[in-house]
Scaffold this active site. Structure first.
Site, PDB file in Angstrom:
ATOM      1  N   SER A  70       0.830  -1.213   0.000  1.00 13.97           N
ATOM      2  CA  SER A  70       0.000   0.000   0.000  1.00 13.97           C
ATOM      3  C   SER A  70       0.858   1.255   0.000  1.00 13.97           C
ATOM      4  O   SER A  70       0.502   2.251  -0.628  1.00 13.97           O
ATOM      5  CB  SER A  70      -0.932   0.009   1.208  1.00 13.97           C
ATOM      6  OG  SER A  70      -1.863  -1.039   1.109  1.00 13.97           O
ATOM      7  N   HIS A  80       1.258   4.408   4.494  1.00 13.08           N
ATOM      8  CA  HIS A  80       0.651   5.279   3.478  1.00 13.08           C
ATOM      9  C   HIS A  80       1.334   6.640   3.455  1.00 13.08           C
ATOM     10  O   HIS A  80       1.660   7.160   2.391  1.00 13.08           O
ATOM     11  CB  HIS A  80      -0.836   5.480   3.765  1.00 13.08           C
ATOM     12  CG  HIS A  80      -1.685   4.303   3.432  1.00 13.08           C
ATOM     13  ND1 HIS A  80      -3.052   4.332   3.521  1.00 13.08           N
ATOM     14  CD2 HIS A  80      -1.381   3.039   3.020  1.00 13.08           C
ATOM     15  CE1 HIS A  80      -3.542   3.155   3.164  1.00 13.08           C
ATOM     16  NE2 HIS A  80      -2.549   2.359   2.865  1.00 13.08           N
TER      17      HIS A  80
END
Length: 193
Positions: free
Chosen positions: A90, A148
Site C-alpha cells: 500500500s 501510506h
C-alpha cells in the site's frame, strides 16, 4: 490470535539479504480485497507514472517506495508499541498515486463507485494525507497509516527533487557501488564469487 512479524538487521557479513523482508513486503497484502484494491489503483495510475518516469525508473522508485514505506511503518509501530505486520504494498501504491497527483494536480479523478463526483488530483492527495495523518495521530487501525504517509511523502519528494538528485546522477553512484563491491569481493566480504 494475531500473528506478529518482526524484521531485524544483522551485522553478519555472510548475510546476503539485509533488507529482504522490507523488499518482499512490497508485494504483501492483507487480503484478496486489499490486493484487488491496490492493483486497481496501480492499474489506474500506471500509464501516467510510466509516462513520467519511464519503465526502469518506475521499477526503481516502486521497489524503493516499498522498502521506505515499510521502514516508516516499522518505526511508527515501534514508537507506539504495536507489533503488527507491515505491508509495504500500500505504501508503494501511495508513492505512485502521490507522484502522479503531485506532477498533475489539475487532473480530474473519480471514485469507481461514484463516477458522477469528480475532484482534482491535488485535492485527492491533500485528503488522503489528511486522512492518514489523522489515522496515525488517533491510532486508527483501519489501514497502515504510517506506511501510506511514508509512501505518499516519498512519492511527492521523488518527483519534486529525487529525479534530479538521484536518477539523473546515477552513473557515478553505480560506478562507486561497483568499485566498492569489487574491493569487498577481493577482501572476501560481501561480494559475489
Amino acid at each position: 490470535m494475531r500473528r506478529v512479524m518482526f524484521t531485524y538487521f544483522t551485522s553478519d557479513p555472510s548475510s546476503k539479504a539485509l533488507c529482504s523482508p522490507m523488499l518482499l513486503s512490497t508485494f504483501s497484502h492483507f487480503s484478496l480485497f486489499h490486493m484487488a484494491a491496490n492493483m486497481y489503483v496501480l492499474w489506474s495510475f500506471s500509464s501516467s507514472i510510466v509516462s513520467l518516469l519511464g519503465c526502469e525508473q518506475f521499477m526503481a522508485v516502486y521497489l524503493s517506495a516499498g522498502v521506505i514505506s515499510t521502514f516508516v511503518s516499522y518505526v511508527a509501530k515501534m514508537a507506539t508499541g504495536r507489533f503488527e505486520p507491515s505491508l509495504g504494498a500500500s505504501g508503494a501504491i501511495m508513492t505512485v498515486l502521490a507522484a502522479v497527483c503531485t506532477k498533475m494536480p489539475e487532473a480530474k479523478l473519480a471514485i469507481i463507485f461514484l463516477p458522477m463526483f469528480t475532484f482534482t488530483a491535488g485535492n485527492a492527495l491533500k485528503a488522503i494525507i489528511a486522512f492518514d495523518t489523522a489515522g496515525l495521530a488517533l491510532g486508527w487501525r483501519l489501514f497502515d497509516h504510517a506506511a501510506h504517509l511514508g509512501g505518499a511523502l516519498f512519492g511527492m519528494w521523488y518527483v519534486t527533487y529525487g529525479h534530479e538528485l538521484i536518477w539523473k546522477n546515477r552513473e557515478p553512484l553505480v560506478k562507486a557501488w561497483h568499485e566498492m563491491r569489487t574491493k569487498n569481493a577481493g577482501k572476501g566480504g560481501g561480494g559475489r564469487s
